[in-house]
Design a protein around this motif. Structure first.
Motif, PDB file in Angstrom:
ATOM      1  N   ARG A 135      36.135  27.926  31.476  1.00  0.00           N
ATOM      2  CA  ARG A 135      35.894  28.106  32.905  1.00  0.00           C
ATOM      3  C   ARG A 135      37.152  28.604  33.602  1.00  0.00           C
ATOM      4  O   ARG A 135      37.082  29.445  34.505  1.00  0.00           O
ATOM      5  N   LEU A 136      38.325  28.086  33.183  1.00  0.00           N
ATOM      6  CA  LEU A 136      39.578  28.530  33.786  1.00  0.00           C
ATOM      7  C   LEU A 136      39.760  30.029  33.589  1.00  0.00           C
ATOM      8  O   LEU A 136      40.126  30.752  34.526  1.00  0.00           O
ATOM      9  N   GLY A 137      39.495  30.522  32.373  1.00  0.00           N
ATOM     10  CA  GLY A 137      39.622  31.950  32.124  1.00  0.00           C
ATOM     11  C   GLY A 137      38.705  32.769  33.012  1.00  0.00           C
ATOM     12  O   GLY A 137      39.105  33.810  33.556  1.00  0.00           O
ATOM     13  N   ARG A 138      37.471  32.295  33.180  1.00  0.00           N
ATOM     14  CA  ARG A 138      36.530  33.019  34.052  1.00  0.00           C
ATOM     15  C   ARG A 138      36.984  32.988  35.505  1.00  0.00           C
ATOM     16  O   ARG A 138      36.846  33.980  36.237  1.00  0.00           O
ATOM     17  N   ASP A 139      37.525  31.855  35.928  1.00  0.00           N
ATOM     18  CA  ASP A 139      38.000  31.760  37.309  1.00  0.00           C
ATOM     19  C   ASP A 139      39.172  32.706  37.556  1.00  0.00           C
ATOM     20  O   ASP A 139      39.282  33.323  38.619  1.00  0.00           O
ATOM     21  N   ALA A 144      41.259  37.449  40.105  1.00  0.00           N
ATOM     22  CA  ALA A 144      41.971  38.705  39.881  1.00  0.00           C
ATOM     23  C   ALA A 144      41.151  39.889  40.386  1.00  0.00           C
ATOM     24  O   ALA A 144      41.679  40.783  41.066  1.00  0.00           O
ATOM     25  N   ASP A 145      39.854  39.916  40.065  1.00  0.00           N
ATOM     26  CA  ASP A 145      39.004  41.020  40.502  1.00  0.00           C
ATOM     27  C   ASP A 145      38.903  41.085  42.024  1.00  0.00           C
ATOM     28  O   ASP A 145      38.912  42.171  42.621  1.00  0.00           O
ATOM     29  N   TYR A 146      38.800  39.923  42.651  1.00  0.00           N
ATOM     30  CA  TYR A 146      38.751  39.883  44.107  1.00  0.00           C
ATOM     31  C   TYR A 146      40.016  40.493  44.708  1.00  0.00           C
ATOM     32  O   TYR A 146      39.953  41.320  45.624  1.00  0.00           O
ATOM     33  N   GLN A 362      50.071  29.852  30.377  1.00  0.00           N
ATOM     34  CA  GLN A 362      50.047  31.061  29.557  1.00  0.00           C
ATOM     35  C   GLN A 362      48.702  31.771  29.666  1.00  0.00           C
ATOM     36  O   GLN A 362      48.647  33.006  29.736  1.00  0.00           O
ATOM     37  N   LEU A 363      47.615  31.014  29.677  1.00  0.00           N
ATOM     38  CA  LEU A 363      46.286  31.616  29.802  1.00  0.00           C
ATOM     39  C   LEU A 363      46.144  32.338  31.136  1.00  0.00           C
ATOM     40  O   LEU A 363      45.640  33.472  31.193  1.00  0.00           O
ATOM     41  N   ILE A 364      46.569  31.696  32.211  1.00  0.00           N
ATOM     42  CA  ILE A 364      46.476  32.313  33.538  1.00  0.00           C
ATOM     43  C   ILE A 364      47.271  33.608  33.583  1.00  0.00           C
ATOM     44  O   ILE A 364      46.790  34.644  34.051  1.00  0.00           O
ATOM     45  N   THR A 365      48.506  33.558  33.086  1.00  0.00           N
ATOM     46  CA  THR A 365      49.367  34.731  33.124  1.00  0.00           C
ATOM     47  C   THR A 365      48.814  35.861  32.278  1.00  0.00           C
ATOM     48  O   THR A 365      48.738  37.016  32.727  1.00  0.00           O
TER      49      THR A 365
END
Length: 456
Positions: A135-139, A144-146, A362-365
């Motif tokens: 879910r974090l990756g999708r968020d 980012a797209d927004y 790291q995932l967020i970045t």
């Protein structure tokens, strides 16, 4: 990535503390422009150096890798509780010093030791471990797209203030369950304490009040978010402790992540790391963490007794700051680094206080970088890399801005924003500023407007 500037003098200028045996100032524009130049010259004195973090605030800076590990991994001799700080207790630190919000004691895992530290740390790690990684990756992708949609049609943007700085702010407000009005104040407060300056203490007050309000809200109305998990944790944290766990979690997850995003993209776009050369995003991130870490100097410790490091005797209860940037670039590691694993740098800390949020950060970045490079494949820096300006301050390594250009791309990944979305102010502040005189107190900030878009 090396940050040396061709304009940096090769010998200390007249009046420089290096000529006079005075502490080296870590807060001026000269240091911000080329900190490596200063680290190189400090090394001549040994594994540590005397520095000034702000006017009137002295500390010992650890610049050697082996010595940094000795401090970080030895909690019996070096503790984190800043209530020991001699100069502060003696009244020698100006109470309006801009570094105080980053250094004075808070009842959280960053400033505690022993059993108290274990209690706070377990509440933090248990709560972070409940985050759904998928879910974090999708968020991250959604946020980012927004953000990309807000500037993709222009063909130009400030990658820091239009994207890299806003993304973790918006994302963490979601993760921590912040309503719009609390989120606006919280994001202003975090930005203010990192920027320092005259507004640092005022920003700290705003951050404190907003987080106490958030804690009270989650006690009344629990949700599926990190704040609620902290409130409900068996550690039984009181409101003050909850507020200060949130301070360290949010501060460590927002400003450093935004700088890591920006510096990694900068490396990928630079002459030494062009995408044509085949550098992977993961490799760019690792390069930045080794050579240009977002938290350059921090992790303040206090010796419990007088102790010698090299030729320097550290006085008990005087602050000792770890230079992650200098330790990672220690010349004695030149050969050893070739055999070290990617994660062997000190950017995430070491010992009992090592960062507990390494994996989600790291995932967020990684996701944020991949998202913008895929959306804008011809992204290019708009000025020579050496012309970039870096924010002054002793603790961080962060650009003031990062102008880029690209082929204009239609905005279509997220719903269009409502017509009343406010213009974000320019400069380093990533959210709506204080209302003008006479303006309504509920004037919307960036976080409020972001929530409006996702309610469409």
């Amino acid at each position: 990535m090396d940050a040396h500037s061709g304009s940096t003098p090769q010998t200390p200028p007249p009046g420089c503390p290096m000529h006079q045996g005075q502490p080296t100032a870590l807060y001026g524009e000269d240091f911000a422009a080329d900190p490596d130049w200063f680290y190189d010259r400090m090394r001549a004195a040994g594994p540590v150096a005397q520095v000034e973090l702000a006017p009137g605030v002295d500390a010992t800076l650890v610049i050697q890798h082996e010595t940094a590990l000795r401090v970080l991994q030895n909690p019996a001799l070096f503790v984190r509780d800043s209530r020991r700080w001699n100069a502060l207790n003696d009244g020698r630190i100006p109470m309006d010093s801009p570094v105080l919000p980053m250094m004075f004691y808070r009842p959280n895992s960053l400033f505690s030791d022993g059993a108290e530290h274990l209690r706070f740390r377990k509440a933090t790690t248990d709560s972070l471990n409940r985050i759904n990684v998928s879910r974090l990756g999708r968020d991250v992708e959604r946020v980012a797209d927004y953000l990309i949609d807000q500037f993709s049609e222009r063909g130009s943007a400030d990658l820091l203030n239009d994207y890299a700085r806003l993304l973790p702010l918006l994302l963490f407000n979601q993760l921590f369950g912040c309503p719009a009005d609390i989120g606006d104040r919280m994001t202003r407060g975090i930005a203010g304490i990192f920027d320092g300056g005259e507004g640092a203490l005022r920003a700290n007050d705003e951050l404190t009040s907003s987080l106490l309000e958030l804690v009270a809200l989650k006690r009344r109305n629990p949700g599926d978010d990190v704040t609620t998990w902290l409130v409900q944790h068996p550690a039984g944290l009181n409101d003050e402790e909850l507020k200060d766990q949130l301070v360290v979690m949010l501060s460590a997850g927002i400003e450093p992540v935004s700088s890591l995003i920006c510096s990694s993209v900068l490396l990928l776009l630079s002459a030494e790391g062009t995408r044509g050369a085949g550098m992977l995003v993961e490799d760019a991130m690792d390069n930045v963490l080794w050579n240009n870490p977002p938290i350059a100097n921090y992790a303040t410790h206090y010796p419990v007794q007088d102790i010698s490091l090299g030729e320097t005797t550290l006085r008990a209860n005087d602050p000792v700051v770890i230079s992650f940037a200098a330790a990672n670039t220690d010349p004695t590691l030149t050969d050893a680094r070739l055999t070290l694993s990617k994660g062997a740098h000190l950017a995430w800390g070491a010992g009992p206080h090592a960062c507990p949020a390494k994996s989600p950060a790291q995932l967020i970045t990684l996701t944020a970088i991949e998202r913008i490079l895929n959306a804008l494949p011809d992204l290019t820096l708009s000025l020579p890399e050496e012309k970039l300006e870096w924010r002054p301050g002793p603790f961080h390594r962060a650009p003031v801005a990062m102008p880029v250009h690209f082929s204009p791309t239609p905005a279509h990944r997220t719903p269009p924003p409502p017509p009343n979305i406010p213009n974000r102010p320019t400069g380093t502040a990533p959210v709506q500023g204080q209302p003008a005189p006479g303006a309504h107190r509920k004037q919307k900030g960036w976080w409020s407007s972001f929530l409006d878009v996702f309610r469409v």
